[in-house]
Design a protein around this motif. Structure first.
Motif, PDB file in Angstrom:
ATOM      1  N   MET A   1       0.827  -1.201   0.000  1.00 34.01           N
ATOM      2  CA  MET A   1       0.000   0.000   0.000  1.00 34.01           C
ATOM      3  C   MET A   1       0.865   1.256   0.000  1.00 34.01           C
ATOM      4  N   LYS A   2       1.992   1.209   0.702  1.00 34.06           N
ATOM      5  CA  LYS A   2       2.869   2.374   0.756  1.00 34.06           C
ATOM      6  C   LYS A   2       3.447   2.690  -0.624  1.00 34.06           C
ATOM      7  N   THR A   3       3.826   1.659  -1.357  1.00 36.05           N
ATOM      8  CA  THR A   3       4.360   1.861  -2.703  1.00 36.05           C
ATOM      9  C   THR A   3       3.297   2.472  -3.609  1.00 36.05           C
ATOM     10  N   GLN A   4       2.059   2.016  -3.474  1.00 36.54           N
ATOM     11  CA  GLN A   4       0.981   2.557  -4.289  1.00 36.54           C
ATOM     12  C   GLN A   4       0.741   4.029  -3.988  1.00 36.54           C
ATOM     13  N   LYS A   5       0.830   4.408  -2.721  1.00 38.93           N
ATOM     14  CA  LYS A   5       0.670   5.816  -2.361  1.00 38.93           C
ATOM     15  C   LYS A   5       1.790   6.664  -2.947  1.00 38.93           C
ATOM     16  N   VAL A 116      -5.609   3.671  -3.919  1.00 34.17           N
ATOM     17  CA  VAL A 116      -5.257   4.351  -2.665  1.00 34.17           C
ATOM     18  C   VAL A 116      -6.486   4.876  -1.929  1.00 34.17           C
ATOM     19  N   PHE A 117      -7.450   5.432  -2.659  1.00 38.34           N
ATOM     20  CA  PHE A 117      -8.633   6.050  -2.037  1.00 38.34           C
ATOM     21  C   PHE A 117      -9.881   5.207  -2.265  1.00 38.34           C
ATOM     22  N   LYS A 118      -9.835   3.964  -1.958  1.00 34.96           N
ATOM     23  CA  LYS A 118     -10.955   3.034  -2.183  1.00 34.96           C
ATOM     24  C   LYS A 118     -12.225   3.562  -1.671  1.00 34.96           C
TER      25      LYS A 118
END
Length: 118
Positions: A1-5, A116-118
């Motif tokens: 998730m951090k990489t996606q952000k 990121v903003f599901k």
């Protein structure tokens, strides 16, 4: 998730910088932009409204106050980039690379904002 952000914020930051620099050029180098618009076959009266739309689109995407407004901003940028690329290809000036780069950044930003903003 951090990489996606990180991917989302880097691509969105670069896209926003491109749009704000473009809007700044529209507002402060109007004579030069008018000449380019005439070459591309676009009317020059849309320069100021387009600059304002780009600034508002960046604000909508970065603040995410309204999910629907952010979606409209992404759609507006998509059409802006596609039409810009098509116009540059049509006149054969070789300047379409900026529009293609913006399209890639837009696609990456849009794809990762969904994650990121599901």
């Amino acid at each position: 998730m951090k990489t996606q952000k990180i991917v989302f914020w880097v691509s969105t930051g670069l896209l926003s910088a491109m749009m704000l620099m473009s809007a700044g050029m529209y507002l402060f180098n109007t004579d030069e932009v008018s000449a380019i618009f005439k070459t591309l076959g676009f009317p020059t009266f849309i320069i100021y409204p387009l600059a304002v739309a780009k600034i508002l689109g960046v604000v909508a995407i970065l603040t995410r106050k309204s999910k629907e407004l952010a979606e409209w901003a992404y759609a507006g940028f998509f059409f802006d980039f596609v039409l810009a690329a098509a116009a540059h290809i049509n006149v054969g000036d070789g300047e379409q690379i900026g529009a293609f780069i913006a399209l890639v950044l837009l696609g990456v930003s849009y794809f990762f904002q969904k994650k990121v903003f599901k």
